[in-house]
Motif scaffolding. Sequence first.
Motif, mmCIF file in Angstrom:
data_model
loop_
_atom_site.group_PDB
_atom_site.id
_atom_site.type_symbol
_atom_site.label_atom_id
_atom_site.label_comp_id
_atom_site.label_asym_id
_atom_site.label_seq_id
_atom_site.Cartn_x
_atom_site.Cartn_y
_atom_site.Cartn_z
ATOM 1 N N MET A 1 0.674 -1.133 0.149
ATOM 2 C CA MET A 1 0.040 -0.025 -0.094
ATOM 3 C C MET A 1 1.045 1.378 -0.200
ATOM 4 O O MET A 1 1.807 1.619 0.874
ATOM 5 N N ILE A 2 0.555 2.151 -0.996
ATOM 6 C CA ILE A 2 1.383 3.343 -1.054
ATOM 7 C C ILE A 2 0.681 4.623 -1.021
ATOM 8 O O ILE A 2 -0.697 4.678 -1.120
ATOM 9 N N VAL A 3 0.835 5.362 0.137
ATOM 10 C CA VAL A 3 0.290 6.848 0.219
ATOM 11 C C VAL A 3 0.916 7.709 -0.204
ATOM 12 O O VAL A 3 2.234 7.900 0.138
ATOM 13 N N TYR A 4 0.480 8.480 -1.373
ATOM 14 C CA TYR A 4 1.300 9.519 -1.890
ATOM 15 C C TYR A 4 0.980 10.761 -1.343
ATOM 16 O O TYR A 4 -0.338 11.090 -1.191
ATOM 17 N N GLY A 5 1.733 11.580 -0.707
ATOM 18 C CA GLY A 5 1.635 12.828 -0.045
ATOM 19 C C GLY A 5 2.957 13.390 0.421
ATOM 20 O O GLY A 5 3.935 13.156 -0.211
ATOM 21 N N ILE A 6 2.748 14.153 1.504
ATOM 22 C CA ILE A 6 3.965 14.916 2.029
ATOM 23 C C ILE A 6 3.768 14.625 3.627
ATOM 24 O O ILE A 6 2.720 14.429 4.189
ATOM 25 N N LYS A 7 4.882 14.400 4.206
ATOM 26 C CA LYS A 7 4.951 13.921 5.685
ATOM 27 C C LYS A 7 4.570 15.057 6.567
ATOM 28 O O LYS A 7 4.261 14.539 7.644
ATOM 29 N N THR A 8 4.415 16.376 6.147
ATOM 30 C CA THR A 8 4.107 17.329 6.966
ATOM 31 C C THR A 8 2.488 17.488 7.096
ATOM 32 O O THR A 8 1.954 18.397 7.741
ATOM 33 N N LEU A 52 -7.889 16.448 -8.310
ATOM 34 C CA LEU A 52 -6.684 15.924 -7.917
ATOM 35 C C LEU A 52 -5.975 17.411 -7.459
ATOM 36 O O LEU A 52 -5.017 17.186 -6.894
ATOM 37 N N ILE A 53 -6.339 18.505 -8.194
ATOM 38 C CA ILE A 53 -5.613 19.980 -7.949
ATOM 39 C C ILE A 53 -6.494 20.271 -6.614
ATOM 40 O O ILE A 53 -7.494 20.669 -6.734
ATOM 41 N N ASN A 54 -5.427 20.771 -5.716
ATOM 42 C CA ASN A 54 -6.036 21.440 -4.622
ATOM 43 C C ASN A 54 -6.156 22.964 -4.688
ATOM 44 O O ASN A 54 -5.073 23.490 -4.674
ATOM 45 N N GLY A 90 -4.021 1.098 -2.780
ATOM 46 C CA GLY A 90 -4.310 -0.067 -2.010
ATOM 47 C C GLY A 90 -4.922 -0.818 -2.838
ATOM 48 O O GLY A 90 -4.702 -1.258 -3.885
ATOM 49 N N ASP A 91 -6.122 -1.693 -2.255
ATOM 50 C CA ASP A 91 -6.910 -2.512 -3.290
ATOM 51 C C ASP A 91 -7.600 -1.707 -4.452
ATOM 52 O O ASP A 91 -8.063 -2.213 -5.241
ATOM 53 N N SER A 92 -7.821 -0.352 -3.819
ATOM 54 C CA SER A 92 -8.409 0.713 -5.087
ATOM 55 C C SER A 92 -7.295 1.750 -4.991
ATOM 56 O O SER A 92 -6.782 1.860 -4.011
ATOM 57 N N LEU A 93 -7.607 2.839 -5.860
ATOM 58 C CA LEU A 93 -6.919 4.180 -5.740
ATOM 59 C C LEU A 93 -7.972 4.880 -5.172
ATOM 60 O O LEU A 93 -9.037 5.225 -5.789
ATOM 61 N N THR A 94 -7.331 5.659 -4.129
ATOM 62 C CA THR A 94 -8.446 6.803 -3.654
ATOM 63 C C THR A 94 -7.740 7.954 -3.227
ATOM 64 O O THR A 94 -6.494 8.081 -3.208
ATOM 65 N N LEU A 95 -8.556 9.048 -3.272
ATOM 66 C CA LEU A 95 -8.248 10.506 -3.153
ATOM 67 C C LEU A 95 -8.659 11.198 -1.875
ATOM 68 O O LEU A 95 -9.846 11.111 -1.675
ATOM 69 N N GLY A 96 -8.069 11.756 -1.049
ATOM 70 C CA GLY A 96 -8.385 12.408 0.086
ATOM 71 C C GLY A 96 -8.606 11.111 1.201
ATOM 72 O O GLY A 96 -8.112 10.104 1.309
ATOM 73 N N ALA A 99 -14.848 9.808 4.397
ATOM 74 C CA ALA A 99 -15.496 8.503 4.758
ATOM 75 C C ALA A 99 -15.350 7.329 3.613
ATOM 76 O O ALA A 99 -15.079 6.203 3.972
ATOM 77 N N ALA A 100 -15.530 7.875 2.482
ATOM 78 C CA ALA A 100 -15.497 7.058 1.161
ATOM 79 C C ALA A 100 -14.156 6.364 1.494
ATOM 80 O O ALA A 100 -14.039 4.972 0.869
ATOM 81 N N ALA A 101 -13.114 7.238 1.169
ATOM 82 C CA ALA A 101 -11.801 6.665 1.239
ATOM 83 C C ALA A 101 -11.594 5.723 2.223
ATOM 84 O O ALA A 101 -10.901 4.735 2.184
ATOM 85 N N GLN A 102 -11.863 5.998 3.445
ATOM 86 C CA GLN A 102 -11.540 5.279 4.756
ATOM 87 C C GLN A 102 -12.226 3.833 4.533
ATOM 88 O O GLN A 102 -11.751 2.895 4.799
ATOM 89 N N MET A 103 -13.436 3.757 4.042
ATOM 90 C CA MET A 103 -14.281 2.499 3.658
ATOM 91 C C MET A 103 -13.467 1.771 2.896
ATOM 92 O O MET A 103 -13.240 0.256 2.956
ATOM 93 N N ALA A 104 -13.018 2.497 1.786
ATOM 94 C CA ALA A 104 -12.115 1.783 0.461
ATOM 95 C C ALA A 104 -11.022 1.002 1.264
ATOM 96 O O ALA A 104 -10.876 -0.019 0.691
ATOM 97 N N GLN A 105 -10.193 1.607 2.015
ATOM 98 C CA GLN A 105 -8.665 1.341 2.189
ATOM 99 C C GLN A 105 -8.709 0.574 3.766
ATOM 100 O O GLN A 105 -7.921 -0.048 3.776
ATOM 101 N N LEU A 106 -9.607 0.813 4.414
ATOM 102 C CA LEU A 106 -9.707 -0.028 5.957
ATOM 103 C C LEU A 106 -10.595 -1.180 5.730
ATOM 104 O O LEU A 106 -10.352 -2.074 6.014
#
Length: 106
Positions: A1-8, A52-54, A90-96, A99-106
């Motif tokens: 499982m890869i989490v793309y982001g920044i550590k801060t 994808l763009i914040n 993870g099992d899928s690709l999620t953004l953010g 609740a939806a991302a948490q359900m998909a990844q947990l």
Amino acid sequence: MIVYGIKTCGTVQKALAALTAAGKAPVLRDIRKEPLTEAEIAEFIAAFGEKLINRSSATWRGLSEAERDAPNESLLRAHPTLMKRPVIRGDSLTLGWDAAAQMAQL
């Protein structure tokens, strides 16, 4: 499982903590230190489009109007921190980390 982001990023930290507590083995890919590849940029834009763009980030606010008009691919190449975080592979690709991302990844 890869989490793309920044550590801060607080949201990235919350996601990593929750994933670890759930018994997952997340690996943080700090996009400042290891920018996205062309293939990853294309994949993420295909999956998430404009989301994808914040556009509420400090990085976005610091861009000129001309820079803001650039294609999303160019923006992410020049300013990796414009990416909404985290993107989780993870099992899928999620953004953010809503609740939806948490359900998909947990």
